[in-house]
Design a protein around this motif. Structure first.
Motif, PDB file in Angstrom:
ATOM      1  N   ASP A  38     -12.192   6.488   6.307  1.00  0.00           N
ATOM      2  CA  ASP A  38     -12.896   7.204   5.234  1.00  0.00           C
ATOM      3  C   ASP A  38     -14.375   6.832   5.226  1.00  0.00           C
ATOM      4  O   ASP A  38     -15.246   7.689   5.129  1.00  0.00           O
ATOM      5  CB  ASP A  38     -12.293   6.866   3.866  1.00  0.00           C
ATOM      6  CG  ASP A  38     -10.926   7.501   3.649  1.00  0.00           C
ATOM      7  OD1 ASP A  38     -10.561   8.419   4.402  1.00  0.00           O
ATOM      8  OD2 ASP A  38     -10.236   7.069   2.712  1.00  0.00           O
ATOM      9  N   ARG A  39     -14.642   5.549   5.313  1.00  0.00           N
ATOM     10  CA  ARG A  39     -16.026   5.075   5.284  1.00  0.00           C
ATOM     11  C   ARG A  39     -16.801   5.583   6.501  1.00  0.00           C
ATOM     12  O   ARG A  39     -17.920   6.084   6.374  1.00  0.00           O
ATOM     13  CB  ARG A  39     -16.045   3.553   5.231  1.00  0.00           C
ATOM     14  CG  ARG A  39     -17.421   2.952   5.199  1.00  0.00           C
ATOM     15  CD  ARG A  39     -17.362   1.424   5.203  1.00  0.00           C
ATOM     16  NE  ARG A  39     -18.644   0.845   5.445  1.00  0.00           N
ATOM     17  CZ  ARG A  39     -19.614   0.757   4.551  1.00  0.00           C
ATOM     18  NH1 ARG A  39     -19.420   1.208   3.333  1.00  0.00           N
ATOM     19  NH2 ARG A  39     -20.774   0.228   4.859  1.00  0.00           N
ATOM     20  N   GLN A  40     -16.224   5.468   7.678  1.00  0.00           N
ATOM     21  CA  GLN A  40     -16.898   5.934   8.890  1.00  0.00           C
ATOM     22  C   GLN A  40     -17.172   7.429   8.828  1.00  0.00           C
ATOM     23  O   GLN A  40     -18.242   7.899   9.191  1.00  0.00           O
ATOM     24  CB  GLN A  40     -16.045   5.609  10.119  1.00  0.00           C
ATOM     25  CG  GLN A  40     -15.981   4.134  10.439  1.00  0.00           C
ATOM     26  CD  GLN A  40     -14.956   3.828  11.521  1.00  0.00           C
ATOM     27  OE1 GLN A  40     -14.287   4.715  12.051  1.00  0.00           O
ATOM     28  NE2 GLN A  40     -14.819   2.543  11.848  1.00  0.00           N
ATOM     29  N   ARG A  41     -16.179   8.173   8.353  1.00  0.00           N
ATOM     30  CA  ARG A  41     -16.339   9.635   8.257  1.00  0.00           C
ATOM     31  C   ARG A  41     -17.431   9.994   7.265  1.00  0.00           C
ATOM     32  O   ARG A  41     -18.247  10.878   7.526  1.00  0.00           O
ATOM     33  CB  ARG A  41     -15.019  10.280   7.865  1.00  0.00           C
ATOM     34  CG  ARG A  41     -15.110  11.786   7.745  1.00  0.00           C
ATOM     35  CD  ARG A  41     -13.730  12.411   7.661  1.00  0.00           C
ATOM     36  NE  ARG A  41     -13.750  13.755   7.177  1.00  0.00           N
ATOM     37  CZ  ARG A  41     -14.127  14.810   7.890  1.00  0.00           C
ATOM     38  NH1 ARG A  41     -14.528  14.656   9.125  1.00  0.00           N
ATOM     39  NH2 ARG A  41     -14.093  16.018   7.362  1.00  0.00           N
ATOM     40  N   LEU A  42     -17.475   9.319   6.113  1.00  0.00           N
ATOM     41  CA  LEU A  42     -18.508   9.586   5.112  1.00  0.00           C
ATOM     42  C   LEU A  42     -19.899   9.308   5.686  1.00  0.00           C
ATOM     43  O   LEU A  42     -20.811  10.132   5.549  1.00  0.00           O
ATOM     44  CB  LEU A  42     -18.276   8.750   3.854  1.00  0.00           C
ATOM     45  CG  LEU A  42     -19.373   8.854   2.792  1.00  0.00           C
ATOM     46  CD1 LEU A  42     -19.473  10.269   2.247  1.00  0.00           C
ATOM     47  CD2 LEU A  42     -19.125   7.857   1.680  1.00  0.00           C
ATOM     48  N   LEU A  43     -20.078   8.158   6.323  1.00  0.00           N
ATOM     49  CA  LEU A  43     -21.384   7.824   6.894  1.00  0.00           C
ATOM     50  C   LEU A  43     -21.787   8.818   7.980  1.00  0.00           C
ATOM     51  O   LEU A  43     -22.959   9.207   8.081  1.00  0.00           O
ATOM     52  CB  LEU A  43     -21.392   6.397   7.430  1.00  0.00           C
ATOM     53  CG  LEU A  43     -21.253   5.304   6.368  1.00  0.00           C
ATOM     54  CD1 LEU A  43     -21.185   3.923   7.016  1.00  0.00           C
ATOM     55  CD2 LEU A  43     -22.365   5.370   5.347  1.00  0.00           C
ATOM     56  N   LEU A  44     -20.828   9.275   8.769  1.00  0.00           N
ATOM     57  CA  LEU A  44     -21.102  10.282   9.789  1.00  0.00           C
ATOM     58  C   LEU A  44     -21.548  11.597   9.146  1.00  0.00           C
ATOM     59  O   LEU A  44     -22.518  12.220   9.593  1.00  0.00           O
ATOM     60  CB  LEU A  44     -19.872  10.498  10.667  1.00  0.00           C
ATOM     61  CG  LEU A  44     -20.014  11.546  11.762  1.00  0.00           C
ATOM     62  CD1 LEU A  44     -21.036  11.099  12.789  1.00  0.00           C
ATOM     63  CD2 LEU A  44     -18.670  11.802  12.424  1.00  0.00           C
TER      64      LEU A  44
END
Length: 143
Positions: free
Chosen positions: A75-81
């Motif tokens: 979730d965090r990686q996707r949001l930052l992307l």
């Protein structure tokens, strides 16, 4: 436009036919300015984001209906992307982006919300905003 021309003697041809070698230095305004702007363009300002904003957005997104469960790190990686993709390589102050359902981002100078803070690095900050409630069709107003 030429500035900063310094000579010890007039730059007249010497008996050998060459110009006087005692011209110390000559700078052109165009050369100075182009070097300054070239250095500025080659290094875009850094962009930062508050961890508390990230946590609040992730909590909002995890509560949305019809969401499939995924590991928290994804979730965090996707949001930052998503944020990186939306702001692009050359963010602009005041740029407003829709990031995800009910999540919006605006680009601000780093520390603009802090009293007496000056960021010497010229970084930008992403502010995340959340619209946590959906539209209640029974309670709308015409503008």
């Amino acid at each position: 436009m030429t500035i900063g021309l310094a000579t010890l003697w007039p730059a007249e041809p010497t008996p050998t036919g060459k110009n006087n070698p005692l011209i110390i230095m000559q700078f052109t305004m165009r050369g100075i300015i182009s070097k300054i702007f070239k250095a500025h363009r080659s290094a875009p300002p850094g962009v930062v984001i508050s961890e508390t904003d990230i946590d609040a957005v992730l909590n909002h997104l995890r509560r949305l209906p019809y969401r499939t469960a995924t590991p928290a790190s994804w979730d965090r990686q996707r949001l930052l992307l998503l944020i990186r993709e939306c702001i692009g390589k050359k963010p602009v102050i005041g740029q407003f982006n829709e990031i995800a359902p009910g999540v919006f981002a605006v680009i601000k100078p780093m520390g603009v919300d802090l009293t007496n803070y000056h960021d010497s690095h010229g970084r930008y900050q992403v502010w995340l905003m959340i619209r946590s409630w959906g539209t209640d069709l029974a309670r709308i107003t015409d503008l």
